[in-house]
Design a protein around this motif. Sequence first.
Motif, PDB file in Angstrom:
ATOM      1  N   SER A   1       0.855  -1.188   0.000  1.00  0.00           N
ATOM      2  CA  SER A   1       0.000   0.000   0.000  1.00  0.00           C
ATOM      3  C   SER A   1       0.894   1.241   0.000  1.00  0.00           C
ATOM      4  O   SER A   1       2.097   1.164   0.284  1.00  0.00           O
ATOM      5  CB  SER A   1      -0.878   0.005   1.246  1.00  0.00           C
ATOM      6  OG  SER A   1      -0.067   0.223   2.388  1.00  0.00           O
ATOM      7  N   GLU A   2       0.310   2.389  -0.297  1.00  0.00           N
ATOM      8  CA  GLU A   2       1.102   3.619  -0.270  1.00  0.00           C
ATOM      9  C   GLU A   2       1.660   3.885   1.126  1.00  0.00           C
ATOM     10  O   GLU A   2       2.794   4.362   1.273  1.00  0.00           O
ATOM     11  CB  GLU A   2       0.264   4.804  -0.765  1.00  0.00           C
ATOM     12  CG  GLU A   2      -0.051   4.689  -2.251  1.00  0.00           C
ATOM     13  CD  GLU A   2      -0.726   5.925  -2.820  1.00  0.00           C
ATOM     14  OE1 GLU A   2      -0.820   6.946  -2.107  1.00  0.00           O
ATOM     15  OE2 GLU A   2      -1.148   5.872  -3.987  1.00  0.00           O
TER      16      GLU A   2
ATOM     17  N   ALA B   1       5.345   7.447  -3.027  1.00  0.00           N
ATOM     18  CA  ALA B   1       4.756   6.108  -3.116  1.00  0.00           C
ATOM     19  C   ALA B   1       3.906   5.923  -4.373  1.00  0.00           C
ATOM     20  O   ALA B   1       4.049   4.902  -5.073  1.00  0.00           O
ATOM     21  CB  ALA B   1       3.946   5.798  -1.859  1.00  0.00           C
ATOM     22  N   PRO B   2       3.026   6.877  -4.721  1.00  0.00           N
ATOM     23  CA  PRO B   2       2.190   6.637  -5.899  1.00  0.00           C
ATOM     24  C   PRO B   2       3.005   6.426  -7.178  1.00  0.00           C
ATOM     25  O   PRO B   2       2.720   5.508  -7.954  1.00  0.00           O
ATOM     26  CB  PRO B   2       1.345   7.915  -5.995  1.00  0.00           C
ATOM     27  CG  PRO B   2       1.375   8.517  -4.628  1.00  0.00           C
ATOM     28  CD  PRO B   2       2.685   8.122  -4.019  1.00  0.00           C
TER      29      PRO B   2
END
Lengths: 351, 351
Positions: free
Chosen positions: A126-127, A260-261
């Motif tokens: 996950s982010e 992160a994205p």
Amino acid sequence: MKKTVTTLADGRELIYYDAGDGEARGGYPDRRPLEPAHRNAQTRFDELQGEWVAIAAHRQDRTYKPPADQCPLCPSTEDRLTEIPAPDYEVAVFENRFPSLGGPDGGRCEVVAFTSDHDKSFADLSEDEVALVLEAWADRTGELLARPDVTQVYCFENRGEEIGVTLSHPHGQIYAFPYVAPKMDRAVSRAAAHRARTGRNLFDDMVEREAADERVIEQNEHWIAFTPYAARWPYEAHLYPKRRVADFTELDDAQRAAFAPIYLSLLRRFDGLFPAADGGPGRTPYISAWHQAPKRAPGAQTEVALHAEIFTVRRAPGKLKYLAGAESGMGAFASDTTPESAAIALRGAGR
Amino acid sequence: MKKTVTTLADGRELIYYDAGDGEARGGYPDRRPLEPAHRNAQTRFDELQGEWVAIAAHRQDRTYKPPADQCPLCPSTEDRLTEIPAPDYEVAVFENRFPSLGGPDGGRCEVVAFTSDHDKSFADLSEDEVALVLEAWADRTGELLARPDVTQVYCFENRGEEIGVTLSHPHGQIYAFPYVAPKMDRAVSRAAAHRARTGRNLFDDMVEREAADERVIEQNEHWIAFTPYAARWPYEAHLYPKRRVADFTELDDAQRAAFAPIYLSLLRRFDGLFPAADGGPGRTPYISAWHQAPKRAPGAQTEVALHAEIFTVRRAPGKLKYLAGAESGMGAFASDTTPESAAIALRGAGR
């Protein structure tokens, strides 16, 4: 972020990183009867190439493709003691039991377990989980660079049996070199020469040129990813923060939040290049290599820009790019893919 | 030696080398209906590393592991037309149909078929056959280096599927670079700096030091082979003529005569490292890389010594050395074998 520093049975350090206030991880001693850790790696200088080489003969005996129920990176259970004594963790970093560095010449090799979930890959995180990995990388970079025997901190991930990965649990490594590694050494020299010639920073000029060119893969407010003009690998993406920083520790909050994205998106593009037999996302072998400035010396070493170079050796379904006589023998890369077509493929891929 | 220069159906050059007065090879035209040869390879300069990269997208379509009865390096027969029109040959050299070099930026890629016998390997050749290969290498080196678009002539052999060899017929390659290739460029710089600092030749000093050390594998009156002090590969041998020469063309008769026995012996040592299942000699994958001085420019480039660097990626039976994050990502080699133990193993191996 909460950080818990512990010691394994053979004296190696193990550090838990948890988001928020995190869990108490310190109450789980390592109950294995371990031999003392290996500390006999050497470094030798190749006079012909002007490069350092690490020599670590004990690595011949390192753990080699254990079955999933013997994974040393899973949390420990009542029945089975692994490298990580706690019954669960978020991110764990520990000194490699079979290090290439860390003998009398200095340096240190660490393993970064990205998640306790054996079956995930980095692109499945996950982010929030990626943000914690980034915090761990930044913390390790600062700590290791502060050691007198460390000159450069190199975080990287190898993913896939095709490139020799012997543990499938999602993990990366950190090499804290006692020297400036060869590729970094060349970039430092090139950047110094560029500064002397133009008064400008080589990385800034290069990123500006790439940003205006046709090989941009993806960008957001704070990061940009492109296939470089002179790419060596079949599919290759370089990821830079738009405001140049020397290493992970210098990223500001906005850069961290935007990381992160785009990093997850890039890794998923690599997986999307070669779909699985059922049409779902594949598991493309890749190397993700984080270039960070070596320890500050007067002058040139302030020029290096933090960035990732992500690339795969897979050139087509079932076909790998091998490093043979041209590359391994003479350092002369010959790519079978144009960087422009690779960028188009990466832009169109995902999962 | 007799040399017969011919032209293939798509305009590429094919040259037969025969010992003694040799056979008449010119009477066999290429009867295949070939598309025009590829001439669109590019070279691009990587500003960060200061290295040239070759880009040749057409190579994605190159011949890939053909069955033995489709081998393009066997002599042609009535029924089957190959790259070599004659019904037999000793050594044949021709321009690669899928070259990494040779577009508008110059350069040329050649294939060297070491023997017409599909099932042999280089180590199976007789000393006379090796002497003819050496004559062919020397001839190609002189001819290619004389071309205005060529700066460095690099003869090498890749052997083994493990390093991506797609044709099992015994053959090598020649890359006539339009630039100085990265490893050579570094050696030229290092040798110039050594000369400036010491007044001496870097290669001479290095060979003298190695000759007195414990890693010598084998020598005769004119050649010496050793595992270098800072070896990168699991098993590695460097072979130098004792009198330094710039390239194959400068070898004198005595050096040429003494070459075949030691080169064959070295290759057989590599095969002997990993015996076959029946106890006979194995077929160790290897790269043999011939370093030759690039085209003479005033100063540094007169310093380079002709030598071969022979190495295998096999580190143990069934285990390969992979170039992953450390090596491919940062140029930082980490060897699992000490050079001293590798030299002992090579001294004890043979077939």
